[in-house]
Design a protein around this motif. Structure first.
Motif, PDB file in Angstrom:
ATOM      1  N   PRO A  11      42.637  43.566  39.184  1.00  0.00           N
ATOM      2  CA  PRO A  11      42.919  42.269  39.796  1.00  0.00           C
ATOM      3  C   PRO A  11      43.902  42.436  40.956  1.00  0.00           C
ATOM      4  O   PRO A  11      44.526  43.496  41.089  1.00  0.00           O
ATOM      5  CB  PRO A  11      43.555  41.472  38.657  1.00  0.00           C
ATOM      6  N   LEU A  12      44.036  41.414  41.778  1.00  0.00           N
ATOM      7  CA  LEU A  12      45.061  41.426  42.826  1.00  0.00           C
ATOM      8  C   LEU A  12      46.379  41.024  42.162  1.00  0.00           C
ATOM      9  O   LEU A  12      46.555  39.872  41.769  1.00  0.00           O
ATOM     10  CB  LEU A  12      44.694  40.452  43.938  1.00  0.00           C
ATOM     11  N   LEU A  67      40.698  34.022  35.241  1.00  0.00           N
ATOM     12  CA  LEU A  67      39.745  34.477  36.251  1.00  0.00           C
ATOM     13  C   LEU A  67      40.428  35.406  37.245  1.00  0.00           C
ATOM     14  O   LEU A  67      39.899  36.466  37.594  1.00  0.00           O
ATOM     15  CB  LEU A  67      39.146  33.267  36.991  1.00  0.00           C
ATOM     16  N   LEU A  70      40.862  38.689  36.086  1.00  0.00           N
ATOM     17  CA  LEU A  70      39.565  39.308  35.804  1.00  0.00           C
ATOM     18  C   LEU A  70      39.362  39.487  34.307  1.00  0.00           C
ATOM     19  O   LEU A  70      38.846  40.509  33.841  1.00  0.00           O
ATOM     20  CB  LEU A  70      39.411  40.647  36.537  1.00  0.00           C
ATOM     21  N   ASP A 128      38.652  25.692  43.972  1.00  0.00           N
ATOM     22  CA  ASP A 128      38.602  26.393  45.264  1.00  0.00           C
ATOM     23  C   ASP A 128      40.004  26.649  45.813  1.00  0.00           C
ATOM     24  O   ASP A 128      40.347  27.759  46.217  1.00  0.00           O
ATOM     25  CB  ASP A 128      37.796  25.586  46.282  1.00  0.00           C
ATOM     26  N   GLN A 132      41.716  30.328  45.969  1.00  0.00           N
ATOM     27  CA  GLN A 132      41.872  30.824  47.340  1.00  0.00           C
ATOM     28  C   GLN A 132      43.341  31.056  47.683  1.00  0.00           C
ATOM     29  O   GLN A 132      43.699  32.061  48.289  1.00  0.00           O
ATOM     30  CB  GLN A 132      41.245  29.836  48.328  1.00  0.00           C
ATOM     31  N   ALA A 135      44.613  34.289  46.029  1.00  0.00           N
ATOM     32  CA  ALA A 135      44.100  35.504  46.674  1.00  0.00           C
ATOM     33  C   ALA A 135      44.719  35.686  48.060  1.00  0.00           C
ATOM     34  O   ALA A 135      45.093  36.797  48.451  1.00  0.00           O
ATOM     35  CB  ALA A 135      42.574  35.433  46.775  1.00  0.00           C
ATOM     36  N   GLU A 136      44.815  34.601  48.800  1.00  0.00           N
ATOM     37  CA  GLU A 136      45.354  34.720  50.164  1.00  0.00           C
ATOM     38  C   GLU A 136      46.852  35.048  50.136  1.00  0.00           C
ATOM     39  O   GLU A 136      47.351  35.726  51.023  1.00  0.00           O
ATOM     40  CB  GLU A 136      45.096  33.429  50.955  1.00  0.00           C
ATOM     41  N   ARG A 139      47.073  38.740  49.678  1.00  0.00           N
ATOM     42  CA  ARG A 139      46.773  39.446  50.921  1.00  0.00           C
ATOM     43  C   ARG A 139      47.964  39.362  51.880  1.00  0.00           C
ATOM     44  O   ARG A 139      48.360  40.341  52.500  1.00  0.00           O
ATOM     45  CB  ARG A 139      45.523  38.824  51.549  1.00  0.00           C
ATOM     46  N   VAL A 142      50.977  41.730  50.735  1.00  0.00           N
ATOM     47  CA  VAL A 142      50.803  43.150  51.051  1.00  0.00           C
ATOM     48  C   VAL A 142      50.929  43.369  52.564  1.00  0.00           C
ATOM     49  O   VAL A 142      51.388  44.405  53.035  1.00  0.00           O
ATOM     50  CB  VAL A 142      49.439  43.656  50.532  1.00  0.00           C
ATOM     51  N   GLU A 143      50.556  42.337  53.302  1.00  0.00           N
ATOM     52  CA  GLU A 143      50.588  42.440  54.759  1.00  0.00           C
ATOM     53  C   GLU A 143      52.014  42.474  55.322  1.00  0.00           C
ATOM     54  O   GLU A 143      52.226  42.892  56.461  1.00  0.00           O
ATOM     55  CB  GLU A 143      49.854  41.221  55.324  1.00  0.00           C
ATOM     56  N   LEU A 217      41.645  33.076  58.268  1.00  0.00           N
ATOM     57  CA  LEU A 217      42.280  33.995  59.215  1.00  0.00           C
ATOM     58  C   LEU A 217      41.466  35.260  59.428  1.00  0.00           C
ATOM     59  O   LEU A 217      40.800  35.744  58.510  1.00  0.00           O
ATOM     60  CB  LEU A 217      43.672  34.380  58.701  1.00  0.00           C
TER      61      LEU A 217
END
Lengths: 476, 189
Positions: A11-12, A67, A70, A128, A132, A135-136, A139, A142-143, A217
């Protein structure tokens, strides 16, 4: 040449962190009102417009968290089910809202619209948005790495999904001070530009930036960003830092006295305002609901025990033994048994299980009369032919007459929170609940595969009601 | 299961051996290449999202919402980077396979557009009708007799050969990013 291969599933981690770090906050606030709550505080709340039920919100959060982790759903027999789907989420939360009486409609015209928590549109949007965002966030987190930011220092706001009536994002971009690049006036900015928070309805620099927007993005590499003039060769985008656990509290320095007062009025005991800081009182979703259950359970258990005591007083011997144990009656005494009954009544009254049932013959009617109207709104107590029942009208899935029929035929195990219709089916195992002195305070039989799960829940009923440690033992 | 894609430099890989030796640490290189892999994958999934539904049903934006949104650079090491596609549905797309119901007797397969992405329980008036097909065992039919779902004991899906970018595309993109990284390093030196 680099090598690319498929590796183990995972999973993230940051997505799990962001979703699990939220506290379910039930409040009558609508979206526009929530928008006025400080962003740091809002970001750590799991809420939905006008939903006051923390139990509903906790279930939604738990399902989505499985979810994101996972994890497959668990079946009643202990086996593995499918992964949660959007359709299943909508179906189950719709049913739960009906069962709990959660209704956010202002009038009939709201039925089926986004203002209706039972509508497919609203529940689908919750699925949704929450998945979302988690998850975003992962991301984005980590960025915030100097090496990543050096290689891809900018990003572009792009349309991912078509909409029948798309919002005018170019206007919002320009109003926020954004520049357009190239002949297409692409909406690009450095990743550390405050514009990303400014354009977001939610005040976060990661998508989604609005409800059902269809926007997202796209990374812009350093070469392209420099060529477009978004960043100079010598410049670096700076990592941003928003820690969820730091954000469990927020500064109220900029808030008016009126707003501070409003926060206290709206969220009552869910919030603490101390000096210049405001924070949610519960650290985790589970604790939020547990805290509520504890309050209800302790209040109800006390009243229920009193009612039992009035009808079935302890004899002198029991009273003496209780005195020797700091006032706690022995589990095998009349008072001890009634104490266990009171904990189960409290579990039903708080919605932790659908039904309390005991056959106490001639005592049923006077105990029901003594308890009537004392267990809180929506809680019913009935005596039927020597059987005593207590239940919430919004969580008992069948009429009480049907529950009575199931009790007479030994089929009421699921209603009692044992996870199996009949306790005496082949293969079932014995569960014993014991207090700190090792006395048995309760017991039931359950499916071998799910015995631990339901044993833990029923042990918690006692622990919450009487604030004492209870252990569950499964005899295999 | 979900998937993780690892972008990995190997000592024996021609070209990068020397690069590793030149760089005091290659983590920054892996960050650049890993991020490029993420960008390529997300771009690929966005293109997949634009494809029309094969049955003509309304677009569910599956590739955008479930796959692209859950694709992220998740780990950077000295000689590797990991891009995770944290969506259990991806493995089924990539490898195909048999799907059996876990929580009911049959799988409900939408037969009409209004059923796509919706649970049968959200319809108020469906009733069961048996069917004698090899795979389809029944149907859920509405009050007017219209078949809303077909019921099957299992379905077997073929792998989607376009679930991931074509072989070599990701590698080429990562190599390109690696070369750009080295050029920047040289220019800054």
């Amino acid at each position: 040449m680099a090598l690319i291969d498929l590796t183990t599933p995972r999973p993230l981690a940051e997505a799990v962190e962001s979703l699990s770090g939220k506290t379910p906050i039930g409040a009558a606030l609508r979206s526009a009102d929530w928008a006025r709550v400080p962003a740091e505080l809002r970001e750590t709340a799991f809420f939905s417009s006008a939903v006051e039920s923390a139990r509903f919100l906790q279930t939604a959060q738990d399902q989505l968290l499985d979810l994101v982790k996972l994890q497959r759903r668990r079946l009643a027999d202990g086996g593995e089910g499918a992964f949660l789907s959007r359709a299943r989420f909508i179906e189950e939360l719709q049913a739960l809202a009906q069962r709990l009486g959660v209704d956010t409609r202002r009038d009939a015209a709201d039925t089926g619209t986004l203002a209706d928590i039972r509508s497919e549109a609203r529940l689908g949007m919750i699925f949704d948005i929450q998945t979302q965002r988690a998850a975003e966030y992962a991301r984005w987190k980590v960025e915030q790495d100097a090496d990543v930011l050096d290689a891809f220092p900018a990003q572009e706001l792009i349309r991912l999904e078509d909409r029948r009536v798309p919002r005018k994002w170019e206007r919002r971009w320009q109003a926020a001070g954004g520049r357009g690049y190239g002949p297409l006036q692409r909406m690009i900015a450095r990743k550390d530009d405050p514009i990303w928070k400014t354009i977001s309805r939610f005040g976060t620099p990661w998508p989604p930036f609005d409800f059902n927007s269809g926007m997202g993005l796209e990374d812009i590499s350093r070469d392209e960003a420099e060529a477009l003039g978004v960043i100079a060769p010598a410049e670096r985008a700076e990592p941003q830092n928003i820690e969820f656990n730091q954000a469990l509290k927020a500064s109220v320095r900029g808030l008016s006295t009126k707003m501070k007062g409003a926060l206290e009025t709206i969220f009552t005991d869910q919030i603490t305002l101390a000096g210049e800081e405001v924070r949610w009182n519960s650290q985790t979703a589970h604790e939020a609901v547990q805290s509520r259950d504890r309050k209800i359970s302790q209040a109800v258990a006390g009243r229920a025990a009193e009612a039992f005591r009035a009808v079935r007083p302890a004899d002198a011997g029991d009273a003496g033994r209780a005195a020797l144990q700091g006032g706690i009656p022995p589990a095998d005494s009349r008072a001890g048994i009634d104490r266990a009954y009171a904990a189960q009544v409290a579990a039903s009254a708080s919605g932790r299980k659908p039904l309390f049932h005991e056959q106490i013959y001639g005592d049923a009617a006077p105990v029901a009369a003594a308890l009537s109207g004392k267990l809180g709104t929506g809680v019913e107590v009935r005596a039927i032919d020597g059987h005593l029942y207590a239940y919430r009208t919004d969580t008992l899935p069948v009429p009480i007459e049907e529950a009575h029929r199931l009790s007479l035929t030994g089929q009421n195990g699921e209603l009692l929170g044992f996870g199996v219709p009949t306790m005496f089916a082949p293969g079932n195992v014995q569960v014993l609940l014991k207090n700190a002195r090792g006395e048995i305070v309760g017991g039931f039989r359950a499916r071998a595969a799910t015995a631990e799960e339901f044993a833990a829940k029923r042990a918690e009923d006692y622990a919450l009601a009487w604030n004492e440690p209870i252990t569950a033992e499964v005899l295999r | 299961m979900s998937l993780a894609l690892a972008v990995r430099l190997e000592r024996s890989t021609p070209g990068f051996d020397g690069v590793r030796a030149e760089l005091k640490q290659s983590r920054a290189l892996m960050a650049a290449m890993g991020k490029r892999a993420e960008k390529e994958l997300r771009g690929h999934f966005l293109k997949k999202n634009a494809e029309p539904n094969r049955k003509g049903f309304p677009r569910s934006n599956f590739w955008s919402r479930r796959i692209r949104a859950n694709t992220a650079l998740s780990e950077i090491g000295a000689d590797y980077a990991v891009v995770t596609i944290a969506a259990p549905e991806m493995a089924q797309k990539l490898f195909g396979g048999k799907i059996e119901p876990k929580e009911s007797k049959y799988l409900a397969l939408p037969a009409v557009a209004e059923a796509a992405g919706r649970s049968p329980r959200l319809f108020a008036d469906l009733h069961f009708e048996p069917r004698r097909g090899a795979k389809v065992k029944g149907a859920l039919v509405d009050a007017s007799g219209k078949t809303i779902y077909l019921l099957a004991a299992s379905v077997t899906q073929n792998p989607d050969p376009t679930a991931l970018p074509k072989a070599g595309v990701l590698e080429a993109a990562c190599a390109d990013e690696g070369l750009k990284f080295l050029a920047r390093r040289a220019a800054r030196a």
